[in-house]
Enzyme design. Structure first.
Site, PDB file in Angstrom:
ATOM      1  N   GLY A 153     -36.655  32.441 -41.215  1.00 17.03           N
ATOM      2  CA  GLY A 153     -36.112  32.003 -42.496  1.00 17.03           C
ATOM      3  C   GLY A 153     -37.078  32.139 -43.661  1.00 17.03           C
ATOM      4  O   GLY A 153     -37.906  33.048 -43.707  1.00 17.03           O
ATOM      5  N   SER A 154     -36.963  31.221 -44.580  1.00 17.57           N
ATOM      6  CA  SER A 154     -37.635  31.289 -45.876  1.00 17.57           C
ATOM      7  C   SER A 154     -39.156  31.328 -45.764  1.00 17.57           C
ATOM      8  O   SER A 154     -39.748  30.779 -44.836  1.00 17.57           O
ATOM      9  CB  SER A 154     -37.218  30.075 -46.693  1.00 17.57           C
ATOM     10  OG  SER A 154     -38.089  29.871 -47.764  1.00 17.57           O
ATOM     11  N   SER A 155     -39.774  31.937 -46.784  1.00 13.00           N
ATOM     12  CA  SER A 155     -41.233  31.954 -46.879  1.00 13.00           C
ATOM     13  C   SER A 155     -41.774  30.590 -47.299  1.00 13.00           C
ATOM     14  O   SER A 155     -42.976  30.404 -47.371  1.00 13.00           O
ATOM     15  CB  SER A 155     -41.682  33.017 -47.868  1.00 13.00           C
ATOM     16  OG  SER A 155     -41.116  32.761 -49.140  1.00 13.00           O
TER      17      SER A 155
END
Lengths: 433, 154
Positions: B78-80
């Site tokens: 998922g997201s950084s």
């Protein structure tokens, strides 16, 4: 991890202005590089991160430990330093700011308290003072920071990372807040993962057996792909002709949300996949999957698994941030129409793109219809939705994935036309392909 | 449609402590009750840093907290914002006591570095097959070892 003379000097304290902060940054890069198992660092002059931004929670936490200034806060949290540094020098590296949590022009509508807005403005001022370019978008590649093939970068934002590696052929891992902060001050990042040729080769083959005619098609294929390969590298075959920036943008964002895809190849289209042989190189496919009508249908249903009521309160467009072409399309669909009284329409983009939309009259068309043009953020980043929203709809598989987790609403996924239609009628009528 | 690795059931080993050997990611020693998932974890948008709870609606651990647990999972997705979410969990006091994972990525590496919890990877046996939720697990991040006492069999 081996450091060269210049890197070792930064770690030891190089005696130049800003040496303290560079020392902390190099120390973090060393801890991080060793955790990865990297052998060395690589030079970068292209960083995309959130340097200078902070939250009031983080500010208040460190205030209890005596942190009083923005530079001190930056050193404690962004550089994860044990003690505060009093002065951070301007970035050595070309660095841009990604999306933020707030659109300052619509703070009240977003429910942002005045003190939080003030803190945000102070954060942005601090970023600017560090030499960070305030692009404030998840799509720097559509806003003046377009990498070249082979360029070593340190980027955050999963949808931008996958675009950078896959579509532009530049090289970045998915960096985080702390590693981009350290890269900004040192011009260094661990030489690991996607910086190396051998880690850019395909691992899974996906044979696409349906037509890929729309942005929505690419969003669904992206969601399917991320679910299927998780964080590994897919090679897509069977797709005719090159896809547009917008289609790649929606594909990558979806694949990076349902899985952790940071790089993909489209045979015959992306820069490192002139042929299937080039895309896989010395690898053999771990699996060969089919993406046909059945898989597409199942993916549509999975993405829409959090949609139940067809009475829609909120239409969100602009994840990733809308390009000027998408705003143009939305304005044509909305021209002379009216957003339903029970519904809100928010469109998110970068400030630079909105400036063009203003000049071209698209902003006026959208606002005359009752829509709102917003910049710098999105609903997932800000957790801000129109008051009382229970059911949202969007043309982004990524946003449909995140919104129910972040804000506890139902969410529908469809085409931009489905979404604008829902904004006008207040009813969701999207259908499976 | 997903290639999900299933949670393994007990492996029949009894009484004794099982020791696995791997590689240091973050040093330090900690022990606690295991929370095991066969699914990768999202940071930003996947956890609530303030409560240490998994919030991703399709995750098998949705609603469960990793606070003070030894978190055993395949890796990050998922997201950084992964590192910042777990970094914030550390400040909020909701971080796991230690971390064991299989797939090295920049997200998980940076995340555990700034979370500053003992962490190991590349174990000589798959921890997802050996460790079950509820087992007592000691992670020696300096030595790169894991000691497992099976729940109810000590």
């Amino acid at each position: 991890m081996k450091l060269n003379t210049q890197e070792q000097a930064m770690l030891d304290g190089d005696g130049q202005p800003g040496a303290d902060a560079r020392q902390k940054a190099m120390h973090l890069l060393l801890r991080y590089g060793e955790a990865l198992g990297a052998e060395r660092l690589v030079d970068t002059n292209n960083v995309a991160g959130t340097a200078g931004s902070s939250s009031t929670f983080i500010r208040d936490f460190y205030a209890k430990e005596g942190v009083a200034t923005r530079d001190q806060l930056f050193s404690r949290f962004d550089l994860d330093s044990d003690d505060a540094v009093d002065e951070i020098q301007t970035a050595r590296t070309f660095t841009c700011h990604l999306q933020t949590r707030i659109d300052p022009a619509h703070a009240e509508m977003m429910g942002v308290p005045g003190d939080v807005l003030d803190f945000h403005k102070e954060s942005q001022g601090h970023s600017a003072s560090l030499g960070v370019q305030l692009l404030n978008t998840c799509t720097p590649y559509a806003n003046g920071n377009v990498q070249v093939k082979g360029e070593h970068c340190a980027w955050m934002e999963s949808s931008a990372v996958v675009y950078c590696n896959s579509v532009l052929g530049a090289r970045t891992n998915t960096e985080g807040r702390e590693s981009t902060a350290a890269a900004m001050l040192t011009g260094k990042i661990p030489y690991w993962g996607f910086h190396l040729d051998e880690n850019r080769l395909g691992q899974h083959q996906i044979d696409v057996e349906v037509e890929m005619d729309s942005v929505m098609d690419w969003g669904m294929l992206g969601y399917f792909t991320g679910d299927a390969v998780e964080e590994e590298i897919p090679v897509l075959t069977g797709i005719e002709g090159p896809a547009s920036l917008i289609r790649h943008k929606h594909f990558g964002a979806a694949a990076a949300s349902s899985g952790g895809v940071e790089m993909y190849h489209v045979v015959g289209a992306t820069p490192e996949a002139g042929s299937i042989e080039q895309a896989f190189g010395t690898n053999r496919p771990v699996q060969i999957l089919k993406y046909g009508a059945i898989e597409r249908r199942r993916t549509y249903e999975t993405i829409n698994g959090n949609g139940h009521s067809t009475d829609v309160d909120y239409i969100m467009l602009g994840c990733p941030h809308y390009s000027i072409e998408q705003i143009w399309e939305a304005s044509k669909l909305l021209d002379g129409k009216r957003v339903h009284e029970n519904c809100a329409l928010w469109i998110f983009t970068a400030a630079a793109v909105k400036d063009v939309a203003d000049r071209n009259g698209y902003t006026k068309i959208i606002e005359d219809a009752g829509g709102v043009m917003m910049t710098d953020t999105c609903s997932a980043m800000s957790a801000a939705l129109p008051r009382g929203t229970r059911v949202a709809a969007t043309d982004s598989a990524k946003q449909t994935h995140y919104l129910p987790a972040i804000t506890d609403v139902e969410a529908w996924f469809g085409s931009a036309a489905d979404c604008v239609e829902a904004a006008i009628t207040g009813k969701w009528k999207g259908e499976a392909p | 449609m997903a290639r999900r690795r299933r949670l393994s059931k007990g492996n029949g080993m009894s009484n004794s402590v099982i020791t696995l050997k791997g590689r240091t990611v973050v040093g330090g020693v900690a022990e606690g009750e295991a929370l095991v998932t066969a699914e990768t974890i999202s940071g930003w948008g996947g956890i609530d840093s303030m409560t240490g709870t998994i919030v991703e609606s399709r995750h098998e651990l949705v609603g469960q907290s990793f606070k003070d647990k030894v978190l055993v999972f395949p890796g990050a997705k998922g997201s950084s914002g992964w590192s910042a979410a777990f970094h914030t969990a550390r400040l909020a006091g909701t971080a796991p006591k230690a971390v064991i994972f299989n797939d090295m990525t920049t997200k998980v590496a940076l995340g555990v570095v700034v979370m500053r919890t003992p962490a190991v990877t590349e174990l000589d046996q798959d921890p997802l097959k050996i460790i079950e939720t509820g087992d007592w697990v000691k992670v020696d991040g300096d030595a790169g070892t894991v000691e497992i006492t099976k729940a109810g069999k000590a």
